[in-house]
Write a protein that holds these residues in place. Sequence first.
Motif, PDB file in Angstrom:
ATOM      1  N   HIS A 126       0.482 -17.432  11.388  1.00 32.74           N
ATOM      2  CA  HIS A 126       1.112 -16.219  11.361  1.00 32.74           C
ATOM      3  C   HIS A 126       0.628 -15.375  10.261  1.00 32.74           C
ATOM      4  N   HIS A 127       1.638 -13.933  10.652  1.00 28.68           N
ATOM      5  CA  HIS A 127       1.392 -12.754  10.125  1.00 28.68           C
ATOM      6  C   HIS A 127       2.783 -12.134   9.875  1.00 28.68           C
ATOM      7  N   ALA A 128       2.973 -11.567   8.555  1.00 32.65           N
ATOM      8  CA  ALA A 128       4.060 -11.039   8.942  1.00 32.65           C
ATOM      9  C   ALA A 128       3.330  -9.402   8.351  1.00 32.65           C
ATOM     10  N   ILE A 129       4.659  -7.733   8.447  1.00 30.41           N
ATOM     11  CA  ILE A 129       3.626  -7.018   8.442  1.00 30.41           C
ATOM     12  C   ILE A 129       5.252  -6.772   6.905  1.00 30.41           C
ATOM     13  N   PHE A 130       5.689  -5.942   6.218  1.00 30.31           N
ATOM     14  CA  PHE A 130       6.675  -5.985   5.262  1.00 30.31           C
ATOM     15  C   PHE A 130       6.828  -4.213   5.725  1.00 30.31           C
ATOM     16  N   SER A 131       7.681  -3.724   5.791  1.00 31.33           N
ATOM     17  CA  SER A 131       7.940  -2.144   5.358  1.00 31.33           C
ATOM     18  C   SER A 131       9.425  -2.165   4.804  1.00 31.33           C
ATOM     19  N   GLU A 157       0.720  -1.588  -0.017  1.00 31.30           N
ATOM     20  CA  GLU A 157       0.197   0.359  -0.095  1.00 31.30           C
ATOM     21  C   GLU A 157       0.820   1.042  -0.198  1.00 31.30           C
ATOM     22  N   HIS A 158       0.786   2.240  -1.673  1.00 28.10           N
ATOM     23  CA  HIS A 158       1.777   2.865  -0.765  1.00 28.10           C
ATOM     24  C   HIS A 158       0.941   4.314  -2.078  1.00 28.10           C
ATOM     25  N   ASP A 159       1.825   5.851  -1.969  1.00 28.39           N
ATOM     26  CA  ASP A 159       0.745   6.583  -2.952  1.00 28.39           C
ATOM     27  C   ASP A 159       1.948   7.029  -3.907  1.00 28.39           C
ATOM     28  N   ASP A 160       1.803   5.856  -4.786  1.00 29.93           N
ATOM     29  CA  ASP A 160       1.889   5.984  -6.228  1.00 29.93           C
ATOM     30  C   ASP A 160       3.836   6.404  -5.928  1.00 29.93           C
ATOM     31  N   ASP A 161       3.992   5.437  -5.119  1.00 33.94           N
ATOM     32  CA  ASP A 161       5.464   6.271  -5.187  1.00 33.94           C
ATOM     33  C   ASP A 161       6.732   4.927  -5.681  1.00 33.94           C
ATOM     34  N   THR A 162       6.547   4.357  -6.629  1.00 32.57           N
ATOM     35  CA  THR A 162       7.233   3.276  -6.888  1.00 32.57           C
ATOM     36  C   THR A 162       8.473   2.677  -7.303  1.00 32.57           C
ATOM     37  N   ASP A 163       8.896   4.342  -7.210  1.00 28.36           N
ATOM     38  CA  ASP A 163      10.375   3.969  -7.653  1.00 28.36           C
ATOM     39  C   ASP A 163      11.451   3.454  -6.769  1.00 28.36           C
ATOM     40  N   SER A 189       8.031   3.007   8.571  1.00 30.08           N
ATOM     41  CA  SER A 189       7.260   4.523   8.935  1.00 30.08           C
ATOM     42  C   SER A 189       6.053   3.788   8.836  1.00 30.08           C
ATOM     43  N   PHE A 190       5.313   2.669   8.210  1.00 30.56           N
ATOM     44  CA  PHE A 190       3.426   1.672   7.917  1.00 30.56           C
ATOM     45  C   PHE A 190       2.720   3.001   6.985  1.00 30.56           C
ATOM     46  N   GLU A 191       3.908   3.656   6.302  1.00 33.35           N
ATOM     47  CA  GLU A 191       3.152   5.018   5.284  1.00 33.35           C
ATOM     48  C   GLU A 191       2.921   3.981   3.508  1.00 33.35           C
ATOM     49  N   SER A 192       4.288   2.693   4.113  1.00 34.62           N
ATOM     50  CA  SER A 192       4.207   1.568   2.491  1.00 34.62           C
ATOM     51  C   SER A 192       3.695   0.661   3.386  1.00 34.62           C
ATOM     52  N   THR A 193       2.886  -0.750   3.292  1.00 33.59           N
ATOM     53  CA  THR A 193       3.327  -1.804   3.404  1.00 33.59           C
ATOM     54  C   THR A 193       2.491  -3.118   3.330  1.00 33.59           C
ATOM     55  N   ALA A 194       3.076  -3.987   3.200  1.00 32.43           N
ATOM     56  CA  ALA A 194       1.790  -5.130   2.557  1.00 32.43           C
ATOM     57  C   ALA A 194       2.590  -6.294   3.955  1.00 32.43           C
ATOM     58  N   THR A 195       1.603  -7.486   3.900  1.00 27.77           N
ATOM     59  CA  THR A 195       1.534  -8.814   4.376  1.00 27.77           C
ATOM     60  C   THR A 195       1.828  -9.468   3.842  1.00 27.77           C
ATOM     61  N   ASP A 196       1.758 -10.544   4.927  1.00 31.33           N
ATOM     62  CA  ASP A 196       1.809 -12.115   4.036  1.00 31.33           C
ATOM     63  C   ASP A 196       1.178 -13.140   5.369  1.00 31.33           C
ATOM     64  N   GLU A 197       0.360 -14.056   5.343  1.00 32.18           N
ATOM     65  CA  GLU A 197       0.340 -15.163   6.439  1.00 32.18           C
ATOM     66  C   GLU A 197       0.628 -16.460   5.753  1.00 32.18           C
ATOM     67  N   VAL A 198       1.181 -17.204   6.826  1.00 28.71           N
ATOM     68  CA  VAL A 198       1.493 -18.662   6.803  1.00 28.71           C
ATOM     69  C   VAL A 198       0.997 -19.471   7.349  1.00 28.71           C
ATOM     70  N   THR A 199       0.562 -20.504   6.928  1.00 32.61           N
ATOM     71  CA  THR A 199       0.021 -21.638   8.258  1.00 32.61           C
ATOM     72  C   THR A 199       0.739 -23.203   7.963  1.00 32.61           C
ATOM     73  N   VAL A 200       1.210 -23.067   9.661  1.00 31.27           N
ATOM     74  CA  VAL A 200       2.246 -24.402   9.686  1.00 31.27           C
ATOM     75  C   VAL A 200       1.833 -25.146   9.944  1.00 31.27           C
ATOM     76  N   ASP A 201       1.289 -26.568   9.605  1.00 32.01           N
ATOM     77  CA  ASP A 201       0.979 -27.473  10.523  1.00 32.01           C
ATOM     78  C   ASP A 201       1.394 -28.171  11.256  1.00 32.01           C
ATOM     79  N   GLY A 202       0.596 -28.643  12.183  1.00 31.22           N
ATOM     80  CA  GLY A 202       0.842 -29.625  13.274  1.00 31.22           C
ATOM     81  C   GLY A 202      -0.339 -29.521  13.914  1.00 31.22           C
TER      82      GLY A 202
END
Length: 699
Positions: free
Chosen positions: A143-148, A95-101, A152-165
């Motif tokens: 489990h969840h992870a936040i990427f930055s 999630e970002h403000d059109d600043d992809t560079d 600053s949290f102005e541009s972040t992405a998230t991912d989720e993984v499930t570990v069996d057990g």
Amino acid sequence: MHHPGPPRFVTVGESVELAPRQPDPDMTAEWQLVERPAASTATLGDGPVCHLEPDAPGAYRAELTAPDGTHEQVVRAFPGVTETAQFSVTQEDFEHDDDTDALAVADRAIVIGKFNDFTMGTHWAEREGDEWVIETDLPPGTHHAIFSFDGSFESTATDEVTVDGPGRPRVELTGTTADGDLVVSADAHAAPSGSEPEVEFYLDGRDALEESAVLIDGDELRVPREALPGTARIHAVAVAERHSVADTLVVECGRESGETGTGKTGSVSRPADPPSWASDATIYEIFVRSFAGETVDTTFEAIERRVPYIESLGVDVVWLTPVQASPTRHGYHITDFFDTAADLGTREEFESLVDRLHDAGIRVVFDLVINHSSRDHPAFQLHRAGVPEYADYYERIPASQDVSDVDWAGEDAPGYYFNWTRIPNLNYDSLSVRRWMLDVVDEWRDVVDGFRCDVAWGVPHGFWKEARERVKADDPGFLLLDETVPRDAAFAENEFDVHYDTDLFDTLRDIGTGDEPASALFEALDATVEHGYPDRAGHMRYVDNHDEDRYIDECGGASLRAAVGATFTLPGTPMIYAGQERGVEQQRGTMRWHDGDNALTDFHRRLVALRSDHAALRAPGVYPVSHTVETGDSDRVVAYERTDGDETLIVVLHFGDGTVSVSLDSAVGDTDLLSGNPVGSDGTVAVEDIVVLPAASGR
């Protein structure tokens, strides 16, 4: 007494803090590791607070030499069950403000999650082609992870993984007397997909009960009455692939400490259980500074004048967001732990509000913020300015780990979570800090009826165990509510009474947005068992709170009514966030007094009253009910049965717009207990959002 408390139960590689209780900042206290498994090379550092990181399964025994003598702390370490898992995101996930560079050229990204206590700068994802990837070892579960990129949290992405057990097993102790002897029985339950557990019993080093006097036979422990001291604490864990949350019994024999004899066994209590009133209560959270209205400054007096409204809702508990001195609107940046905020009013005015709520039969829960302070607190200012007495008051991390844009004084930076640079973490390795925060607990515990503990996951378990015994000693009915996000059953082990149910919260959001079917709420409830929460643990069920976007804003009004209906008709302690019942759409928006949704308010009042009037809605156990959606979207409908043995009710929820027609396989009455309106006949009911029907016969 400086004894460090009950035995501790951890997994290999999990650090456990060891600290004297009743700390005096000037006391001399030293730890020594006197026993460890043969395969272990673990050591303890110097100082009164140490950290043990078990490196092999087995029992570790540490001795604390303190001014009042030598005390023993047992730490039992179990094998860890983990799997290497991979989190990854692409540029399109951010999630970002059109600043992809910046994204296009970034070689790595900061990653935070529960696995690193949401601490910036400790884990980095490396770029692999179009992805940023990180691997880490995780236990079973989702489990969840936040990427930055910049923290600053102005541009972040998230991912989720499930570990069996397997999940965690559970154990519950009961105590009886047989021929005057104490008999403790352990009822152990296997985790879903787990094997049958065995039980391990442990004594408590604070008691004079000798191990040689205890007889253990499988799931039963027996102590001859002549061997019982004045107080005996019995702990047990269930052990399979993973270990359970420990359960505890306390036996009081009415003798002086250290005495034994042939008297009666005395009382048996369960110190980890929540107060009996908590499961019957409804909580009302007030975000303090938005409550009085658009043009009126919120003060304690202003809230007190509005108590008749709170009373009209029928709620039992008011949770007030922080009322202590703070420069912020939300109040979580504390600058004085011992006084109220000047804009809200004096200490006397706060206590007047508490008294007024008590007169209305409403308990008060105080927001206890002791993981951190404001960086404008004098203690932090003195700490950073090099005043020796404050050198150890706050966590310090290497400057290389800091990803903020703050030019911190010195060669290091404060520890903090997320991007919370304005609220540095207190250092619980300091006896001065532990004493300071226990004084804060003492300051407010006699004024209010409970604590909602902010960032509970950031404060050491050992401190919470001490705080619990401290507040419960004089008032067993005192409530302890944890903010642990995501939820973690470890905080149910002689620490907290009621826990945030983040699983149900997230699932109700997913149902409301259409990402999950309504039946997914059963999976959310099953997660409680999977996590290993004890059967007696309390859970706060909610759709809104001050840290989240409003449900009505994300999911709409129709889904909101069904979601709120779920929180009031499922087991647990429902919570209403002030404004939820008035149609407030902003996360911390001003209370809508003159233009609120009165119909929605009345809906909440009726739910509170219905739950209060029908014990079946407060009982444990939820049973899916077979049904057919004759008209409407079947994925938006769920039905379940609730019973206390004397009465059986059928609840049907509809998370969509309009009205659906639902045929139930169970025979039910034709009048909705919530609205008082007829809803159909011959087992076919019309459901707009929620109906609650008496069943013709229970299970």
